[in-house]
Design an enzyme around this catalytic site. Structure first.
Site, PDB file in Angstrom:
ATOM      1  N   ARG A 259       0.253 -27.795  17.901  1.00 50.71           N
ATOM      2  CA  ARG A 259       0.027 -29.222  17.074  1.00 50.71           C
ATOM      3  C   ARG A 259      -1.240 -29.814  17.510  1.00 50.71           C
ATOM      4  O   ARG A 259      -1.525 -29.846  18.347  1.00 50.71           O
ATOM      5  CB  ARG A 259       1.315 -29.821  17.567  1.00 50.71           C
ATOM      6  CG  ARG A 259       2.609 -29.319  16.067  1.00 50.71           C
ATOM      7  CD  ARG A 259       4.016 -30.170  17.236  1.00 50.71           C
ATOM      8  NE  ARG A 259       5.490 -29.164  16.523  1.00 50.71           N
ATOM      9  CZ  ARG A 259       5.583 -28.926  17.356  1.00 50.71           C
ATOM     10  NH1 ARG A 259       6.031 -28.669  18.536  1.00 50.71           N
ATOM     11  NH2 ARG A 259       7.040 -28.524  17.214  1.00 50.71           N
ATOM     12  N   LYS A 284       5.947 -32.635  21.378  1.00 53.97           N
ATOM     13  CA  LYS A 284       6.715 -33.232  20.227  1.00 53.97           C
ATOM     14  C   LYS A 284       8.491 -33.317  21.161  1.00 53.97           C
ATOM     15  O   LYS A 284       9.054 -34.511  20.755  1.00 53.97           O
ATOM     16  CB  LYS A 284       6.829 -32.632  18.955  1.00 53.97           C
ATOM     17  CG  LYS A 284       7.558 -33.280  17.872  1.00 53.97           C
ATOM     18  CD  LYS A 284       7.611 -32.744  16.719  1.00 53.97           C
ATOM     19  CE  LYS A 284       8.378 -32.581  15.227  1.00 53.97           C
ATOM     20  NZ  LYS A 284       7.867 -31.928  14.073  1.00 53.97           N
ATOM     21  N   HIS A 358      -1.749 -29.028   9.571  1.00 54.78           N
ATOM     22  CA  HIS A 358      -0.583 -28.355   9.940  1.00 54.78           C
ATOM     23  C   HIS A 358       0.121 -27.489   8.578  1.00 54.78           C
ATOM     24  O   HIS A 358       0.431 -26.601   9.297  1.00 54.78           O
ATOM     25  CB  HIS A 358       0.657 -29.937   9.456  1.00 54.78           C
ATOM     26  CG  HIS A 358       1.458 -29.623  10.336  1.00 54.78           C
ATOM     27  ND1 HIS A 358       2.052 -29.609  11.657  1.00 54.78           N
ATOM     28  CD2 HIS A 358       2.818 -29.476   9.741  1.00 54.78           C
ATOM     29  CE1 HIS A 358       3.313 -29.669  12.244  1.00 54.78           C
ATOM     30  NE2 HIS A 358       3.917 -28.605  10.840  1.00 54.78           N
ATOM     31  N   ARG A 361      -0.964 -24.409  10.581  1.00 58.12           N
ATOM     32  CA  ARG A 361       0.710 -23.275  11.587  1.00 58.12           C
ATOM     33  C   ARG A 361       1.090 -22.787  10.106  1.00 58.12           C
ATOM     34  O   ARG A 361       1.555 -22.055  10.606  1.00 58.12           O
ATOM     35  CB  ARG A 361       0.686 -24.652  11.947  1.00 58.12           C
ATOM     36  CG  ARG A 361       0.440 -25.479  13.554  1.00 58.12           C
ATOM     37  CD  ARG A 361       1.015 -26.470  13.806  1.00 58.12           C
ATOM     38  NE  ARG A 361       3.010 -26.183  13.828  1.00 58.12           N
ATOM     39  CZ  ARG A 361       2.844 -26.060  14.553  1.00 58.12           C
ATOM     40  NH1 ARG A 361       2.788 -25.789  15.676  1.00 58.12           N
ATOM     41  NH2 ARG A 361       4.689 -26.612  14.674  1.00 58.12           N
ATOM     42  N   HIS A 384       8.905 -24.951  18.077  1.00 56.11           N
ATOM     43  CA  HIS A 384      10.096 -25.059  17.349  1.00 56.11           C
ATOM     44  C   HIS A 384      11.227 -25.313  18.696  1.00 56.11           C
ATOM     45  O   HIS A 384      11.973 -24.871  19.164  1.00 56.11           O
ATOM     46  CB  HIS A 384      11.042 -25.011  16.334  1.00 56.11           C
ATOM     47  CG  HIS A 384       9.542 -25.138  14.861  1.00 56.11           C
ATOM     48  ND1 HIS A 384       9.868 -24.225  14.313  1.00 56.11           N
ATOM     49  CD2 HIS A 384       9.175 -26.146  14.552  1.00 56.11           C
ATOM     50  CE1 HIS A 384       9.025 -25.022  13.269  1.00 56.11           C
ATOM     51  NE2 HIS A 384       8.034 -25.622  14.143  1.00 56.11           N
ATOM     52  N   TYR A 393       9.512 -22.771   7.264  1.00 59.73           N
ATOM     53  CA  TYR A 393       8.204 -21.523   6.839  1.00 59.73           C
ATOM     54  C   TYR A 393       7.834 -20.428   5.524  1.00 59.73           C
ATOM     55  O   TYR A 393       7.608 -19.903   5.433  1.00 59.73           O
ATOM     56  CB  TYR A 393       7.400 -21.518   7.695  1.00 59.73           C
ATOM     57  CG  TYR A 393       7.922 -22.499   8.922  1.00 59.73           C
ATOM     58  CD1 TYR A 393       5.688 -23.117   8.358  1.00 59.73           C
ATOM     59  CD2 TYR A 393       7.356 -22.521  10.595  1.00 59.73           C
ATOM     60  CE1 TYR A 393       5.304 -24.292   9.490  1.00 59.73           C
ATOM     61  CE2 TYR A 393       6.664 -23.590  11.155  1.00 59.73           C
ATOM     62  CZ  TYR A 393       5.780 -24.414  10.654  1.00 59.73           C
ATOM     63  OH  TYR A 393       5.745 -25.162  11.864  1.00 59.73           O
TER      64      TYR A 393
END
Length: 411
Positions: A259, A284, A358, A361, A384, A393
């Site tokens: 990120r 995050k 992003h 990603r 995550h 995704y």
């Protein structure tokens, strides 16, 4: 409420709202000068200073040639004219001022002195182990927008809220994206519900907050093909320190899926050269994650650090600004790197489609899924804290979805 009819009334109202929102005196002075030019034009054109869409469009068309036929960035002069007209029309319709740019995060007491205790109690109560400080700031930012609206209406705190005020606030955000409005209203709804359940207000205003329905696939990102990524990387001039830095940043996102907040916070101590690893605590999620320091990524970082050392830069952060005093790059600056590189490579993405850092990603997730990598493994690679967070995704795995489709005969 009585609708504002003249340019002078709207100008005075906007200037007063800007003062309450703590705009600088110089900004307010320049805004009044812009309004004076617009009012002079209206008086010469029509003989009065009535504020309406027609005179606004005529003014912009004759002064800056609006609307523009080409897709380009606005000049300073064009932005000033459009911003002035937008503020006047917004205040005429909603009696509020939007798009406040605040470089510093102001304490809650400065913009909600009466309800600061309520807001801080709500934010702390809503925090969980999976939430970061960024989530706390985001919730506070959402609530601040509501209090800015109250300030423009000269309402002092939550005690002056009514169903009509809530409705007017929701209506005032018609120019924002549906996803952004949905998040703001969800925070506001939870805030009202918390205040009522804790006995801080006598009535639950959460039922007055409208709901925004957003299509499930509205934010499917722009897909990056392998050739596009290769063209992007080839376009970067690696003959200077800025180019070496940008190349290493994009490789970290493309190859490892970092990120932008983690790229910005990356420090020299996170680079474990002896083990060819990159170990960091994700901004995050707060989870410690170890990535393999791939050969091309490692060499790109090493080349940048070598030239950085030659410039006598001693910052503990890996990526710093190009000019002294060489402060660490911010996440917003990391995001701008891709924009510059795309323009240099001649790559253009569709308007209204997610195509920032992003999206790279998502491109990595797409490649992993195309290689039959399980969703659980993708969740670990993408960092995550929940496997459910990786489900979006699946939207970009076009080939995988084609395999799941039923033929007409089977139906």
């Amino acid at each position: 409420m009585e609708k504002i009819q003249t340019i002078k009334e709207a100008c005075d109202g906007v200037a007063g709202a800007m003062e309450r929102l703590q705009y600088s005196p110089l900004t307010i002075k320049y805004f009044r000068q812009d309004c004076r030019r617009f009012r002079d034009y209206a008086m010469q054109r029509t003989g009065n200073d009535s504020l309406n869409d027609e005179i606004c469009l005529d003014y912009l068309r004759e002064t800056i040639g609006y609307p523009f036929t080409e897709d380009r960035a606005l000049t300073t002069n064009e932005g000033t004219h459009i911003r002035c007209i937008r503020r006047l029309l917004e205040y005429q319709q909603y009696e509020t001022v939007f798009f406040i740019k605040q470089k510093e995060v102001l304490p809650v007491e400065t913009w909600a002195s009466c309800d600061a205790g309520h807001i801080m109690a709500y934010v702390e109560a809503m925090q969980t182990a999976d939430n970061s400080d960024a989530t706390k700031k985001l919730r506070t930012s959402h609530i601040r927008k509501f209090y800015q609206f109250l300030s423009c209406r000269e309402i002092n705190g939550i005690d002056g809220v009514s169903a009509d005020i809530v409705h007017d606030f929701a209506s005032s955000m018609g120019n924002y994206s549906p996803v952004f409005v949905k998040h703001i209203l969800a925070t506001l709804r939870n805030y009202f519900r918390f205040l009522y359940k804790t006995g801080r207000i006598p009535y639950d205003w959460s039922a007055s907050v409208p709901r925004v329905n957003v299509p499930a696939n509205l934010n499917v990102p722009e897909l990056w093909e392998k050739e596009e990524i290769e063209k992007l990387l080839r376009s970067i001039d690696r003959g200077n320190m800025a180019g070496k830095r940008d190349y290493a940043i994009i490789l970290l996102v493309v190859q490892l899926g970092l990120r932008i907040s983690d790229v910005a916070n990356l420090q020299l101590e996170n680079l474990k050269w002896g083990r060819n690893e990159l170990a960091l605590v994700q901004h995050k999620t707060g989870r410690r994650t170890v990535y393999p320091l791939l050969k091309d990524v490692g060499w790109a970082i090493a080349e940048y650090l070598k030239q950085r050392t030659g410039a006598n830069i001693t910052s503990p952060y890996v990526f710093v600004k190009n000019n002294a005093p060489y402060k660490p790059m911010q996440p917003s600056s990391i995001g701008c790197v891709l924009d510059r590189c795309m323009r240099r490579a001649g790559l253009q993405k569709k308007h209204g489609v997610v195509s920032g850092m992003h999206s790279l990603r998502h491109a990595l997730a797409r490649r992993l899924l195309a290689q039959n990598t399980s969703l659980f493994a993708v969740a670990d690679i993408m960092g995550h804290s929940s496997y459910a967070s990786s489900s979006p995704y699946l939207k970009v795995d076009i080939e995988g979805m084609r395999m799941c489709a039923l033929s007409l005969e089977e139906v």
